[in-house]
Scaffold this motif. Structure first.
Motif, PDB file in Angstrom:
ATOM      1  N   LYS A  56       0.840  -1.203   0.000  1.00 39.90           N
ATOM      2  CA  LYS A  56       0.000   0.000   0.000  1.00 39.90           C
ATOM      3  C   LYS A  56       0.876   1.256   0.000  1.00 39.90           C
ATOM      4  N   TYR A  57       1.980   1.223   0.735  1.00 34.85           N
ATOM      5  CA  TYR A  57       2.900   2.357   0.784  1.00 34.85           C
ATOM      6  C   TYR A  57       3.427   2.666  -0.617  1.00 34.85           C
ATOM      7  N   TRP A  58       3.815   1.650  -1.348  1.00 37.61           N
ATOM      8  CA  TRP A  58       4.320   1.837  -2.711  1.00 37.61           C
ATOM      9  C   TRP A  58       3.247   2.433  -3.604  1.00 37.61           C
ATOM     10  N   MET A  59       2.011   1.946  -3.493  1.00 40.25           N
ATOM     11  CA  MET A  59       0.917   2.449  -4.318  1.00 40.25           C
ATOM     12  C   MET A  59       0.623   3.911  -4.001  1.00 40.25           C
ATOM     13  N   ASP A  60       0.728   4.304  -2.719  1.00 44.02           N
ATOM     14  CA  ASP A  60       0.517   5.706  -2.355  1.00 44.02           C
ATOM     15  C   ASP A  60       1.554   6.600  -3.013  1.00 44.02           C
ATOM     16  N   ILE A  61       2.816   6.174  -3.031  1.00 41.86           N
ATOM     17  CA  ILE A  61       3.878   6.963  -3.658  1.00 41.86           C
ATOM     18  C   ILE A  61       3.607   7.091  -5.159  1.00 41.86           C
ATOM     19  N   ALA A  62       3.246   6.001  -5.811  1.00 43.41           N
ATOM     20  CA  ALA A  62       2.968   6.028  -7.253  1.00 43.41           C
ATOM     21  C   ALA A  62       1.750   6.898  -7.536  1.00 43.41           C
ATOM     22  N   GLY A  63       0.732   6.827  -6.684  1.00 41.78           N
ATOM     23  CA  GLY A  63      -0.465   7.658  -6.857  1.00 41.78           C
ATOM     24  C   GLY A  63      -0.144   9.130  -6.741  1.00 41.78           C
ATOM     25  N   ASP A  64       0.727   9.482  -5.789  1.00 42.06           N
ATOM     26  CA  ASP A  64       1.124  10.887  -5.634  1.00 42.06           C
ATOM     27  C   ASP A  64       1.870  11.375  -6.868  1.00 42.06           C
ATOM     28  N   GLU A  65       2.719  10.527  -7.439  1.00 40.66           N
ATOM     29  CA  GLU A  65       3.467  10.927  -8.632  1.00 40.66           C
ATOM     30  C   GLU A  65       2.520  11.159  -9.803  1.00 40.66           C
ATOM     31  N   ALA A  80      -1.603  17.340 -12.153  1.00 44.41           N
ATOM     32  CA  ALA A  80      -1.668  18.754 -11.764  1.00 44.41           C
ATOM     33  C   ALA A  80      -0.771  19.601 -12.665  1.00 44.41           C
ATOM     34  N   MET A  81       0.401  19.079 -13.013  1.00 41.46           N
ATOM     35  CA  MET A  81       1.305  19.817 -13.903  1.00 41.46           C
ATOM     36  C   MET A  81       0.695  19.972 -15.291  1.00 41.46           C
ATOM     37  N   ASP A  82       0.060  18.919 -15.787  1.00 40.37           N
ATOM     38  CA  ASP A  82      -0.601  19.003 -17.095  1.00 40.37           C
ATOM     39  C   ASP A  82      -1.727  20.027 -17.076  1.00 40.37           C
ATOM     40  N   THR A  83      -2.488  20.059 -15.988  1.00 37.85           N
ATOM     41  CA  THR A  83      -3.579  21.025 -15.855  1.00 37.85           C
ATOM     42  C   THR A  83      -3.034  22.449 -15.828  1.00 37.85           C
ATOM     43  N   ALA A  84      -1.946  22.669 -15.095  1.00 37.55           N
ATOM     44  CA  ALA A  84      -1.342  23.999 -15.031  1.00 37.55           C
ATOM     45  C   ALA A  84      -0.807  24.425 -16.397  1.00 37.55           C
ATOM     46  N   LYS A  99       0.347  21.153  -2.123  1.00 40.02           N
ATOM     47  CA  LYS A  99      -0.513  19.999  -1.844  1.00 40.02           C
ATOM     48  C   LYS A  99      -1.182  19.446  -3.098  1.00 40.02           C
ATOM     49  N   LEU A 100      -0.585  19.666  -4.265  1.00 35.81           N
ATOM     50  CA  LEU A 100      -1.019  19.141  -5.559  1.00 35.81           C
ATOM     51  C   LEU A 100      -2.299  19.776  -6.091  1.00 35.81           C
ATOM     52  N   GLY A 101      -2.493  21.032  -5.805  1.00 32.10           N
ATOM     53  CA  GLY A 101      -3.530  21.812  -6.458  1.00 32.10           C
ATOM     54  C   GLY A 101      -2.898  22.536  -7.635  1.00 32.10           C
ATOM     55  N   ALA A 102      -3.614  23.458  -8.237  1.00 31.93           N
ATOM     56  CA  ALA A 102      -3.048  24.238  -9.340  1.00 31.93           C
ATOM     57  C   ALA A 102      -3.463  25.696  -9.179  1.00 31.93           C
ATOM     58  N   ARG A 103      -2.570  26.598  -9.564  1.00 29.07           N
ATOM     59  CA  ARG A 103      -2.834  28.028  -9.461  1.00 29.07           C
ATOM     60  C   ARG A 103      -2.418  28.673 -10.769  1.00 29.07           C
ATOM     61  N   PRO A 152      -6.567  21.320  -3.863  1.00 22.24           N
ATOM     62  CA  PRO A 152      -6.070  19.942  -3.960  1.00 22.24           C
ATOM     63  C   PRO A 152      -7.205  18.915  -3.974  1.00 22.24           C
ATOM     64  N   GLU A 153      -8.266  19.190  -3.230  1.00 23.56           N
ATOM     65  CA  GLU A 153      -9.405  18.266  -3.205  1.00 23.56           C
ATOM     66  C   GLU A 153     -10.086  18.205  -4.568  1.00 23.56           C
ATOM     67  N   GLN A 154     -10.299  19.381  -5.181  1.00 23.09           N
ATOM     68  CA  GLN A 154     -10.922  19.426  -6.501  1.00 23.09           C
ATOM     69  C   GLN A 154     -10.012  18.786  -7.545  1.00 23.09           C
TER      70      GLN A 154
END
Length: 112
Positions: free
Chosen positions: A21-30, A36-40, A68-72, A90-92
């Motif tokens: 699960k720890y590995w999946m969380d890291i991959a999910g964050d990436e 988020a970068m693509d959206t920005a 926190k992985l949002g976009a501005r 970040p939630e949206q």
């Protein structure tokens, strides 16, 4: 003698041994960071109506990912000079990521 092998003192990042699960969380964050970068990046160069002069001259000149992985995004009107900042929480952004991931998995199932 000490060797380079792990002695079982916790999960190794990127490994399914230990806590998968720890590995999946890291991959999910990436993946969420990339989304988020693509959206920005997609916001840069976009044009919208200015809320001051009502002309279609408000242009996004800069965008970034928040901590926190949002976009501005930062917008400036080329007519009147009015500036605004728009933000996706970040939630949206997580909701957008989840919708896009579901759409991508659905489109892959159709193409098979």
């Amino acid at each position: 003698m000490a060797s380079g092998r792990s002695r079982g003192h916790g999960p190794v990042v990127g490994s399914f041994r230990g806590d998968a699960k720890y590995w999946m969380d890291i991959a999910g964050d990436e993946r969420r960071l990339n989304h988020a970068m693509d959206t920005a990046r997609a916001a840069i160069g976009q044009v919208s109506n200015c809320i001051e002069c009502y002309r279609l001259t408000m242009k996004c000149h800069e965008a970034a990912v928040t901590v926190k992985l949002g976009a501005r995004s930062y917008w400036r009107c080329t007519s009147c000079g009015h500036e605004i900042t728009r933000e996706i929480s970040p939630e949206q952004m997580a909701r957008y990521y989840q919708e896009d991931a579901c759409n991508a998995s659905g489109s892959q199932e159709v193409s098979l």
